[in-house]
Design a protein around this motif. Structure first.
Motif, PDB file in Angstrom:
ATOM      1  N   UNK A   1       0.817  -1.211   0.000  1.00  0.00           N
ATOM      2  CA  UNK A   1       0.000   0.000   0.000  1.00  0.00           C
ATOM      3  C   UNK A   1       0.854   1.266   0.000  1.00  0.00           C
ATOM      4  N   UNK A   2       1.990   1.226   0.687  1.00  0.00           N
ATOM      5  CA  UNK A   2       2.887   2.385   0.698  1.00  0.00           C
ATOM      6  C   UNK A   2       3.450   2.626  -0.699  1.00  0.00           C
ATOM      7  N   UNK A   3       3.783   1.551  -1.430  1.00  0.00           N
ATOM      8  CA  UNK A   3       4.247   1.697  -2.812  1.00  0.00           C
ATOM      9  C   UNK A   3       3.193   2.402  -3.663  1.00  0.00           C
ATOM     10  N   UNK A   4       1.951   2.015  -3.473  1.00  0.00           N
ATOM     11  CA  UNK A   4       0.867   2.642  -4.237  1.00  0.00           C
ATOM     12  C   UNK A   4       0.730   4.116  -3.855  1.00  0.00           C
ATOM     13  N   UNK A   5       0.692   4.397  -2.564  1.00  0.00           N
ATOM     14  CA  UNK A   5       0.554   5.789  -2.116  1.00  0.00           C
ATOM     15  C   UNK A   5       1.717   6.659  -2.593  1.00  0.00           C
ATOM     16  N   UNK A   6       2.928   6.170  -2.458  1.00  0.00           N
ATOM     17  CA  UNK A   6       4.092   6.958  -2.851  1.00  0.00           C
ATOM     18  C   UNK A   6       4.129   7.213  -4.351  1.00  0.00           C
ATOM     19  N   UNK A   7       3.541   6.329  -5.115  1.00  0.00           N
ATOM     20  CA  UNK A   7       3.560   6.502  -6.568  1.00  0.00           C
ATOM     21  C   UNK A   7       2.645   7.636  -7.039  1.00  0.00           C
ATOM     22  N   UNK A   8       1.730   8.078  -6.188  1.00  0.00           N
ATOM     23  CA  UNK A   8       0.840   9.184  -6.572  1.00  0.00           C
ATOM     24  C   UNK A   8       1.263  10.503  -5.935  1.00  0.00           C
ATOM     25  N   UNK A   9       2.332  10.486  -5.182  1.00  0.00           N
ATOM     26  CA  UNK A   9       2.843  11.693  -4.540  1.00  0.00           C
ATOM     27  C   UNK A   9       4.000  12.264  -5.353  1.00  0.00           C
ATOM     28  N   UNK A  10       4.332  13.509  -5.073  1.00  0.00           N
ATOM     29  CA  UNK A  10       5.521  14.097  -5.671  1.00  0.00           C
ATOM     30  C   UNK A  10       6.726  13.250  -5.292  1.00  0.00           C
ATOM     31  N   UNK A  11       7.709  13.187  -6.179  1.00  0.00           N
ATOM     32  CA  UNK A  11       8.868  12.334  -5.955  1.00  0.00           C
ATOM     33  C   UNK A  11       9.618  12.643  -4.667  1.00  0.00           C
ATOM     34  N   UNK A  12       9.596  13.883  -4.226  1.00  0.00           N
ATOM     35  CA  UNK A  12      10.342  14.255  -3.025  1.00  0.00           C
ATOM     36  C   UNK A  12       9.538  14.078  -1.739  1.00  0.00           C
ATOM     37  N   UNK A  13       8.319  13.564  -1.848  1.00  0.00           N
ATOM     38  CA  UNK A  13       7.477  13.354  -0.665  1.00  0.00           C
ATOM     39  C   UNK A  13       7.123  11.880  -0.544  1.00  0.00           C
ATOM     40  N   UNK A  14       7.000  11.419   0.675  1.00  0.00           N
ATOM     41  CA  UNK A  14       6.624  10.044   0.957  1.00  0.00           C
ATOM     42  C   UNK A  14       5.318  10.043   1.756  1.00  0.00           C
ATOM     43  N   UNK A  15       4.590   8.946   1.676  1.00  0.00           N
ATOM     44  CA  UNK A  15       3.348   8.821   2.436  1.00  0.00           C
ATOM     45  C   UNK A  15       3.660   8.839   3.931  1.00  0.00           C
ATOM     46  N   UNK A  16       2.842   9.547   4.659  1.00  0.00           N
ATOM     47  CA  UNK A  16       3.007   9.591   6.115  1.00  0.00           C
ATOM     48  C   UNK A  16       2.355   8.355   6.730  1.00  0.00           C
ATOM     49  N   UNK A  17       2.685   8.112   7.975  1.00  0.00           N
ATOM     50  CA  UNK A  17       2.094   6.983   8.692  1.00  0.00           C
ATOM     51  C   UNK A  17       0.577   7.128   8.768  1.00  0.00           C
ATOM     52  N   UNK A  18       0.092   8.353   8.968  1.00  0.00           N
ATOM     53  CA  UNK A  18      -1.358   8.590   9.035  1.00  0.00           C
ATOM     54  C   UNK A  18      -2.029   8.310   7.687  1.00  0.00           C
ATOM     55  N   UNK A  19      -1.392   8.751   6.595  1.00  0.00           N
ATOM     56  CA  UNK A  19      -1.946   8.495   5.265  1.00  0.00           C
ATOM     57  C   UNK A  19      -1.999   6.998   4.983  1.00  0.00           C
ATOM     58  N   UNK A  20      -0.926   6.298   5.327  1.00  0.00           N
ATOM     59  CA  UNK A  20      -0.890   4.855   5.117  1.00  0.00           C
ATOM     60  C   UNK A  20      -1.968   4.156   5.934  1.00  0.00           C
ATOM     61  N   UNK A  21      -2.127   4.559   7.186  1.00  0.00           N
ATOM     62  CA  UNK A  21      -3.143   3.952   8.048  1.00  0.00           C
ATOM     63  C   UNK A  21      -4.545   4.180   7.492  1.00  0.00           C
ATOM     64  N   UNK A  22      -4.837   5.391   7.051  1.00  0.00           N
ATOM     65  CA  UNK A  22      -6.147   5.699   6.468  1.00  0.00           C
ATOM     66  C   UNK A  22      -6.389   4.894   5.196  1.00  0.00           C
ATOM     67  N   UNK A  23      -5.381   4.840   4.336  1.00  0.00           N
ATOM     68  CA  UNK A  23      -5.492   4.090   3.081  1.00  0.00           C
ATOM     69  C   UNK A  23      -5.700   2.605   3.354  1.00  0.00           C
ATOM     70  N   UNK A  24      -4.942   2.062   4.299  1.00  0.00           N
ATOM     71  CA  UNK A  24      -5.057   0.645   4.648  1.00  0.00           C
ATOM     72  C   UNK A  24      -6.461   0.331   5.157  1.00  0.00           C
ATOM     73  N   UNK A  25      -6.983   1.164   6.046  1.00  0.00           N
ATOM     74  CA  UNK A  25      -8.340   0.947   6.565  1.00  0.00           C
ATOM     75  C   UNK A  25      -9.371   0.979   5.440  1.00  0.00           C
ATOM     76  N   UNK A  26      -9.212   1.916   4.511  1.00  0.00           N
ATOM     77  CA  UNK A  26     -10.142   2.034   3.385  1.00  0.00           C
ATOM     78  C   UNK A  26     -10.071   0.805   2.488  1.00  0.00           C
TER      79      UNK A  26
END
Length: 119
Positions: A65-90
């Motif tokens: 899921x982090x790979x998926x989230x990071x692929x939609x973010x700007x290259x210099x930004x990474x998914x935060x723990x909160x974003x990953x948790x929300x995405x995982x729950x969804x």
């Protein structure tokens, strides 16, 4: 075999996967069209299913899921723990048909909108 259910998220998931992951998903067929093959789907699943349990769970799921989230973010930004948790729950709420806390091959195929028969 899991019953076909709605597993819909707003992210076009296959297109959002990192390029090194997508290369396993597609192969060229005919006049330049792309199609998923059973073998390519298995390669990508096995890439994330490190313990060979038949499901992507725990830390494997977080990495997927982090790979998926990071692929939609700007290259210099990474998914935060909160974003990953929300995405995982969804994802688990909408796609974990078996409600086991992970994603089996069939569940991922449904999520990605693939018509691959998993045996």
């Amino acid at each position: 075999m899991l019953a076909r259910t709605a597993c819909v998220l707003s992210v076009p998931v296959v297109q959002r996967l990192p390029s090194q992951t997508r290369r396993y998903l597609y192969c060229r067929q005919g006049s330049g069209s792309k199609a998923m093959t059973h073998a390519n789907f298995n390669k990508i699943f096995e890439h994330y299913d490190k313990d060979k349990s038949g499901a992507i769970t725990g830390e494997e799921l977080n990495v997927f899921l982090k790979d998926i989230l990071n692929s939609v973010k700007d290259e210099d930004k990474q998914a935060t723990a909160d974003e990953l948790d929300t995405f995982k729950k969804t994802v688990l709420k909408n796609c974990d048909v078996s409600k086991d806390g992970g994603l089996q091959k069939e569940e991922i195929a449904l999520w990605l909108g693939l018509s691959i028969h998993i045996y």
